[in-house]
Design an enzyme around this catalytic site. Sequence first.
Site, PDB file in Angstrom:
ATOM      1  N   SER A 180     -13.570  -4.591  15.601  1.00  0.00           N
ATOM      2  CA  SER A 180     -14.464  -4.216  14.063  1.00  0.00           C
ATOM      3  C   SER A 180     -15.398  -3.104  14.267  1.00  0.00           C
ATOM      4  O   SER A 180     -15.498  -2.845  15.494  1.00  0.00           O
ATOM      5  CB  SER A 180     -14.465  -5.669  13.446  1.00  0.00           C
ATOM      6  OG  SER A 180     -14.702  -5.405  12.187  1.00  0.00           O
TER       7      SER A 180
ATOM      8  N   CYS B  81       2.936  -1.342  13.566  1.00  0.00           N
ATOM      9  CA  CYS B  81       4.496  -1.061  13.513  1.00  0.00           C
ATOM     10  C   CYS B  81       5.148  -2.436  12.781  1.00  0.00           C
ATOM     11  O   CYS B  81       6.245  -1.792  12.503  1.00  0.00           O
ATOM     12  CB  CYS B  81       4.727  -0.817  15.184  1.00  0.00           C
ATOM     13  SG  CYS B  81       4.486  -2.074  15.953  1.00  0.00           S
TER      14      CYS B  81
END
Length: 622
Positions: A120, A597
Amino acid sequence: MFPASRYACKAHRCIRALTTLQTDSAAPQLYTSIHRRTCSSVSTPRITTHYTIHPRDKDPRWEGIEMERFADEADVVIVGGGPAGLSAAIRLKQLANEQEKELRVCLVEKAPQIGTHTLSGACLEPSSLIELFPDWKERGAPLNTPVTEDVFSIFTEKHRIPVPILPGLPMQNHGNYIVRLGNLVRWLGEQAEELGVEIYPGYAAAEVLFHEDGSVKGIATNDVGIAKDGSPKDVFERGMELHAKVTLFGEGCHGHLAKQLYKQFNLRENCEPQTYAIGLKELWMIDEKKWRPGRAEHSVGWPLDRHTYGGSFLYHLNEGEPLVALGLVVGLDYSNPYLSPFREFQRWKHHPFVASTLEGGQRIAYGARALNEGGFQCIPKLTFPGGLLIGCSPGFMNVPKIKGTHTAMKSGMLAAEAIFPKVTAENLDSETAGIHVPEYSESLKNSSVWKELHAVRNIRPSFHNYFGLYGGMVYTGIFYWMLRGKEPWTLKHRGMDANQLKPAKDCKPIEYPKPDGKISFDLLSSVALSGTNHEGDQPPHLTLKDDSVPVARNLAIYDGPEQRFCPAGVYEYVPVETGDGMRLQINAQNCVHCKTCDIKDPSQNINWVVPEGGGGPAYNGM
């Protein structure tokens, strides 16, 4: 890079010893087109060998293989050792200890150590941490860098336009901390274990289990010892089952089990499709003269055009050495298939305002992760018989703030408080074998999380206008700053990110500059810094529903966008060995588990599933 994990070394009483398959070297194995697999046919080469696509009960190679799984029981099973899952586990044990009740809480995490798959920014709003541990400072929580300075900019290619941060705007960070979230998650794991939570890193939850009445029974961990061609090895070991009264799913953004639950219980029936972004991040050691601990910089604009949502961050950490965390976030609803988020990130670092900080420094880490951006409009139904969703799995990120850790933690705590009375009741009258806890949804709707997300619900979709970025900023300045989200309308998102790509023939190819090896870098050297590694001889966990689709549709219509939206070089189109045509090669060993993806594939043909437990990136405080 990492000390031996005291979690991994613990003799766990609920999981039998599974044979761990290690590669000969701990160094990341990065595969490129020079490592080409033999194709089973020229027309449609065999790519997917995973049992989720090719069932084993129809494969003669699996005849006579023992498939029985060991099972164990807990009161609560938690999937995912991130901020939400650990906060839920901690709160459950706090309640149990306060009321002197026996409660068995088991948490499984696919990373080999707690925190090594966590990535993060991160600028942390500490409200939930304070609530969970009022004495967090005395306990040694790794919050070392309070924000002392906020800088916000609009970038053009060569210049910077400063933007004042008015009180009350989402980007104001007074009272927040710049953290390395992986370190905080590791610390939360230590606190959870001290309270009696059973933590099992290196065990990936691969399957949701159901009772005969359809309620969730628990989860099963993944099998190990399967060869790349899908056949059993001599060391094959079945995964194990963990049964629970209630199972909490906190897998993080776009969890693969959550995807199954959405369909099984129709949880997205009354919400919009989730929309996402990809965040790319690096850690740098910079010249100490340029180091300004506590400074938080954010920008929008160049190198992205006004219709591509995104922005950047550059945080100066205060951890005893001149360390900065920097990154670029790109909305995955972009339309040009030639766009490469990774190369946009490398180009962004050459902006004079950024390059002046990095020049003379050294890059020491790289990683990437998808994040939820749909907000309030995209929150699914959160409860179902036997389980519930917490954290970034359903998506509680406050996009304008670029913060979701505090909301994820709060959701886990609320879930714990909702389920605790039911899992500890002696004579609970449940309609289903797996306990349903609708009180969690009601509790969340009455919480600060719901109020916060409702207030900013229109900021992200407001960018869908002719003026793009600038129209969205005007909307934010007028309606959010003045009305605080009280406008009597709710804007909609565009729809699924996978549906936003235009055909390649309708788009202009993007010419990216060559990396200079000093500020910008190539993809594979970047992935090497993530520490990514997987057992090489296992079926690729990037599965295709139909092996013919990549060439027939993605390459033919969109010029193979998976080559560009993947931040780890997993997907390549390479010539067929016979020389007539192209085929898709999947370098699964490179995967950093970002899930991009699975989200952005225009054919929705890619399905990300868990690899063998322990595989993936090895982030050190990302």
